[in-house]
Design a protein around this motif. Structure first.
Motif, PDB file in Angstrom:
ATOM      1  N   LEU A 158       6.677   6.300 -12.059  1.00  0.00           N
ATOM      2  CA  LEU A 158       5.794   7.432 -12.326  1.00  0.00           C
ATOM      3  C   LEU A 158       6.493   8.774 -12.136  1.00  0.00           C
ATOM      4  CD1 LEU A 158       2.539   6.113 -10.596  1.00  0.00           C
ATOM      5  CD2 LEU A 158       2.988   6.292 -13.054  1.00  0.00           C
ATOM      6  N   GLY A 159       7.752   8.748 -11.699  1.00  0.00           N
ATOM      7  CA  GLY A 159       8.528   9.975 -11.599  1.00  0.00           C
ATOM      8  C   GLY A 159       8.382  10.720 -10.290  1.00  0.00           C
ATOM      9  N   VAL A 160       7.761  10.103  -9.277  1.00  0.00           N
ATOM     10  CA  VAL A 160       7.597  10.778  -7.980  1.00  0.00           C
ATOM     11  C   VAL A 160       8.283   9.995  -6.866  1.00  0.00           C
ATOM     12  CG1 VAL A 160       5.449  11.924  -8.594  1.00  0.00           C
ATOM     13  CG2 VAL A 160       5.366   9.631  -7.603  1.00  0.00           C
ATOM     14  N   GLY A 161       9.147   9.066  -7.233  1.00  0.00           N
ATOM     15  CA  GLY A 161       9.846   8.259  -6.246  1.00  0.00           C
ATOM     16  C   GLY A 161      11.270   8.727  -6.041  1.00  0.00           C
ATOM     17  N   LEU A 186       0.388  10.256  -5.121  1.00  0.00           N
ATOM     18  CA  LEU A 186       1.092  11.021  -6.148  1.00  0.00           C
ATOM     19  C   LEU A 186       1.074  12.517  -5.843  1.00  0.00           C
ATOM     20  CD1 LEU A 186      -0.129   9.220  -9.401  1.00  0.00           C
ATOM     21  CD2 LEU A 186       2.046   8.934  -8.226  1.00  0.00           C
ATOM     22  N   VAL A 187      -0.075  13.014  -5.389  1.00  0.00           N
ATOM     23  CA  VAL A 187      -0.189  14.442  -5.080  1.00  0.00           C
ATOM     24  C   VAL A 187       0.749  14.819  -3.942  1.00  0.00           C
ATOM     25  CG1 VAL A 187      -1.733  16.211  -4.160  1.00  0.00           C
ATOM     26  CG2 VAL A 187      -2.548  14.645  -5.931  1.00  0.00           C
ATOM     27  N   ILE A 188       0.783  14.003  -2.883  1.00  0.00           N
ATOM     28  CA  ILE A 188       1.642  14.303  -1.736  1.00  0.00           C
ATOM     29  C   ILE A 188       3.112  14.233  -2.115  1.00  0.00           C
ATOM     30  CG2 ILE A 188       2.347  13.533   0.564  1.00  0.00           C
ATOM     31  CD1 ILE A 188      -0.520  12.584   1.003  1.00  0.00           C
ATOM     32  N   LEU A 189       3.505  13.174  -2.808  1.00  0.00           N
ATOM     33  CA  LEU A 189       4.912  13.023  -3.175  1.00  0.00           C
ATOM     34  C   LEU A 189       5.365  14.128  -4.120  1.00  0.00           C
ATOM     35  CD1 LEU A 189       5.117   9.148  -3.647  1.00  0.00           C
ATOM     36  CD2 LEU A 189       6.288  10.511  -1.914  1.00  0.00           C
ATOM     37  N   LEU A 205       0.974   6.362   5.842  1.00  0.00           N
ATOM     38  CA  LEU A 205      -0.212   7.211   5.970  1.00  0.00           C
ATOM     39  C   LEU A 205      -1.460   6.524   5.444  1.00  0.00           C
ATOM     40  CD1 LEU A 205      -1.349  10.031   6.690  1.00  0.00           C
ATOM     41  CD2 LEU A 205      -0.759  10.752   4.358  1.00  0.00           C
ATOM     42  N   PHE A 206      -1.305   5.742   4.368  1.00  0.00           N
ATOM     43  CA  PHE A 206      -2.476   5.128   3.751  1.00  0.00           C
ATOM     44  C   PHE A 206      -2.584   3.614   3.980  1.00  0.00           C
ATOM     45  CE2 PHE A 206      -1.662   8.910   1.063  1.00  0.00           C
ATOM     46  CZ  PHE A 206      -2.870   9.560   1.265  1.00  0.00           C
ATOM     47  N   SER A 207      -1.650   3.024   4.717  1.00  0.00           N
ATOM     48  CA  SER A 207      -1.682   1.567   4.888  1.00  0.00           C
ATOM     49  C   SER A 207      -2.077   1.104   6.282  1.00  0.00           C
ATOM     50  CB  SER A 207      -0.314   0.968   4.535  1.00  0.00           C
ATOM     51  OG  SER A 207       0.687   1.430   5.427  1.00  0.00           O
ATOM     52  N   TRP A 208      -1.929   1.958   7.294  1.00  0.00           N
ATOM     53  CA  TRP A 208      -2.188   1.507   8.659  1.00  0.00           C
ATOM     54  C   TRP A 208      -3.674   1.224   8.905  1.00  0.00           C
ATOM     55  CZ3 TRP A 208      -5.569   3.903  11.946  1.00  0.00           C
ATOM     56  CH2 TRP A 208      -5.976   5.193  11.608  1.00  0.00           C
ATOM     57  N   ALA A 209      -4.539   1.935   8.204  1.00  0.00           N
ATOM     58  CA  ALA A 209      -5.973   1.831   8.485  1.00  0.00           C
ATOM     59  C   ALA A 209      -6.511   0.431   8.211  1.00  0.00           C
ATOM     60  CB  ALA A 209      -6.745   2.863   7.667  1.00  0.00           C
ATOM     61  N   ALA A 210      -6.102  -0.166   7.090  1.00  0.00           N
ATOM     62  CA  ALA A 210      -6.602  -1.499   6.744  1.00  0.00           C
ATOM     63  C   ALA A 210      -6.122  -2.545   7.738  1.00  0.00           C
ATOM     64  CB  ALA A 210      -6.157  -1.867   5.331  1.00  0.00           C
ATOM     65  N   THR A 211      -4.847  -2.498   8.107  1.00  0.00           N
ATOM     66  CA  THR A 211      -4.332  -3.482   9.063  1.00  0.00           C
ATOM     67  C   THR A 211      -4.911  -3.250  10.460  1.00  0.00           C
ATOM     68  OG1 THR A 211      -2.381  -2.054   9.312  1.00  0.00           O
ATOM     69  CG2 THR A 211      -2.187  -3.934   7.829  1.00  0.00           C
ATOM     70  N   MET A 212      -5.195  -1.994  10.801  1.00  0.00           N
ATOM     71  CA  MET A 212      -5.821  -1.702  12.084  1.00  0.00           C
ATOM     72  C   MET A 212      -7.160  -2.396  12.224  1.00  0.00           C
ATOM     73  SD  MET A 212      -8.265   0.064  13.909  1.00  0.00           S
ATOM     74  CE  MET A 212      -8.936   1.170  12.677  1.00  0.00           C
ATOM     75  N   VAL A 214     -12.021   7.352   7.047  1.00  0.00           N
ATOM     76  CA  VAL A 214     -11.655   8.494   6.195  1.00  0.00           C
ATOM     77  C   VAL A 214     -10.449   8.139   5.338  1.00  0.00           C
ATOM     78  CG1 VAL A 214     -10.761  10.851   6.199  1.00  0.00           C
ATOM     79  CG2 VAL A 214     -12.629  10.224   7.747  1.00  0.00           C
ATOM     80  N   ILE A 215      -9.443   7.524   5.944  1.00  0.00           N
ATOM     81  CA  ILE A 215      -8.243   7.126   5.213  1.00  0.00           C
ATOM     82  C   ILE A 215      -8.592   6.133   4.111  1.00  0.00           C
ATOM     83  CG2 ILE A 215      -6.034   5.940   5.385  1.00  0.00           C
ATOM     84  CD1 ILE A 215      -5.944   8.697   6.588  1.00  0.00           C
ATOM     85  N   LEU A 216      -9.425   5.157   4.449  1.00  0.00           N
ATOM     86  CA  LEU A 216      -9.788   4.123   3.480  1.00  0.00           C
ATOM     87  C   LEU A 216     -10.641   4.681   2.341  1.00  0.00           C
ATOM     88  CD1 LEU A 216     -10.575   1.163   5.909  1.00  0.00           C
ATOM     89  CD2 LEU A 216      -8.604   1.380   4.396  1.00  0.00           C
ATOM     90  N   GLY A 217     -11.304   5.794   2.594  1.00  0.00           N
ATOM     91  CA  GLY A 217     -12.144   6.391   1.558  1.00  0.00           C
ATOM     92  C   GLY A 217     -11.393   7.275   0.578  1.00  0.00           C
ATOM     93  N   ILE A 218     -10.110   7.520   0.846  1.00  0.00           N
ATOM     94  CA  ILE A 218      -9.305   8.371  -0.037  1.00  0.00           C
ATOM     95  C   ILE A 218      -8.725   7.533  -1.175  1.00  0.00           C
ATOM     96  CG2 ILE A 218      -7.228   9.803  -0.163  1.00  0.00           C
ATOM     97  CD1 ILE A 218      -7.672  10.538   2.759  1.00  0.00           C
ATOM     98  N   PRO A 219      -8.791   7.998  -2.412  1.00  0.00           N
ATOM     99  CA  PRO A 219      -8.131   7.277  -3.519  1.00  0.00           C
ATOM    100  C   PRO A 219      -6.619   7.264  -3.298  1.00  0.00           C
ATOM    101  CG  PRO A 219      -9.672   8.929  -4.345  1.00  0.00           C
ATOM    102  CD  PRO A 219      -9.507   9.195  -2.882  1.00  0.00           C
ATOM    103  N   VAL A 220      -6.104   6.131  -2.871  1.00  0.00           N
ATOM    104  CA  VAL A 220      -4.719   6.044  -2.416  1.00  0.00           C
ATOM    105  C   VAL A 220      -3.732   6.425  -3.519  1.00  0.00           C
ATOM    106  CG1 VAL A 220      -2.948   4.503  -1.509  1.00  0.00           C
ATOM    107  CG2 VAL A 220      -5.301   4.300  -0.711  1.00  0.00           C
ATOM    108  N   GLY A 221      -3.939   5.911  -4.719  1.00  0.00           N
ATOM    109  CA  GLY A 221      -2.990   6.182  -5.790  1.00  0.00           C
ATOM    110  C   GLY A 221      -2.853   7.653  -6.096  1.00  0.00           C
ATOM    111  N   ILE A 222      -3.977   8.313  -6.295  1.00  0.00           N
ATOM    112  CA  ILE A 222      -3.955   9.736  -6.636  1.00  0.00           C
ATOM    113  C   ILE A 222      -3.407  10.564  -5.481  1.00  0.00           C
ATOM    114  CG2 ILE A 222      -5.386  11.725  -7.221  1.00  0.00           C
ATOM    115  CD1 ILE A 222      -7.269   9.809  -8.658  1.00  0.00           C
TER     116      ILE A 222
END
Length: 296
Positions: free
Chosen positions: A234-237, A144-147, A164-171, A133-141
């Motif tokens: 991008l102004g969200v950092g 930005l929405v969460i931040l 939140l979006f990086s652990w799945a791939a390394t797992m 599920v995590i890997l299927g989410i468009p990470v960039g968008i």
């Protein structure tokens, strides 16, 4: 009769190969350069006073965007602050984001990947489904929405989103490695001797399966630093009065500042690029050293 490839002697020899590989790392000039860069940046982050005695908040607007001069090797930023001191103090935040993200993702991936790969069944299904599920989410968008929901963003806000979006791939790397190790003969022999599953997992499976995860974690440090810079642009950092290379790049890109004073963009981008590249070289070197199949 030939010795079994899974005998205790062979297992010890297998564990000894990474040690010899690690000793050979220093023979690579690229590894040496990468290690020096990482050490220097780490010293900047931990002990900034070793590199500058100028307060980065001591500013003079009359010197805004002026070039280098004696005592100010990188000139001044938009607010007339010494740019070298900004670079030095910005190292801490940039490195914190990368290291914290990599470390937390490592722990989550280690635990989740080990459980999924070793026990299988329902445990594997739940963890793998969650990661898919995590890997299927468009990470960039999604990032930005969460931040964008946070009025003020700190280092931990950025780290939370990245983890939140990086652990799945390394797992998935850890899970795959554990699945390869769990059916080896010496693991089956340990089960036959009545050794408990948790002891087998902790003492035999994880130490022999963690190499890919270590390599991926090393590579992800630089990726986290680059992501922090991207969020700032991008102004969200992160925002002033915080210091980071990402903030400096973002400020230089606003209102054409980099066209008036190109060094405002060049110096932080150079530091970020060199540090990211150093972690990539470190990760590739560790992969070659720890994975016998990668060496001839």
């Amino acid at each position: 009769m030939p010795e079994s490839t899974t005998s205790p002697q062979t297992a010890r020899a297998r564990r000894g190969r990474p040690r010899s590989g690690l000793r050979s790392l220093w023979k690579s000039p690229w590894f040496d350069i990468a290690a020096i860069i990482i050490v220097v940046v780490a010293l900047m982050a931990l002990f900034p006073s070793l590199f500058t005695h100028i307060d980065p908040r001591d500013c003079d607007l009359s010197k805004s965007r002026l070039g280098p001069e004696p005592g100010h090797l990188m000139g001044y930023d938009i607010q007339g602050c010494d740019y070298w001191s900004n670079i030095v103090y910005g190292a801490r935040t940039s490195l914190e984001v990368g290291v914290y993200t990599a470390a937390i993702s490592f722990v989550i991936a280690l635990v989740a990947g080990s459980l999924a790969g070793y026990f299988g069944g329902v445990v594997d299904s739940v963890i793998s489904w969650t990661s898919n599920v995590i890997l299927g989410i468009p990470v960039g968008i999604a990032s930005l929405v969460i931040l964008y929901q946070f009025r003020s963003r700190t280092v931990w806000t950025i780290v939370f989103v990245l983890v939140l979006f990086s652990w799945a791939a390394t797992m998935r790397y850890m899970r795959s490695s554990v699945m390869q190790v769990r059916n080896l003969e010496y693991i089956q022999a340990a089960r036959g001797l009545g050794v408990g599953p948790w002891r087998i997992l902790g003492s035999h499976v994880i130490p022999n399966a963690v190499t890919p995860l270590i390599v991926m974690t090393t590579l992800s440090v630089g990726a986290g630093m680059a992501a922090e810079a991207g969020f700032s642009i991008l102004g969200v950092g992160l925002k002033l009065p915080a210091f980071s290379w990402g903030i400096q790049i973002a400020l230089a890109s606003q209102d054409g500042n980099w066209q008036i004073a190109p060094l405002l963009m060049f110096f932080p981008a150079l530091m970020l690029g060199l540090t990211t590249l150093a972690f990539v070289v470190l990760g590739e070197s560790l992969r070659d050293a720890l994975d016998p199949k990668a060496r001839r």
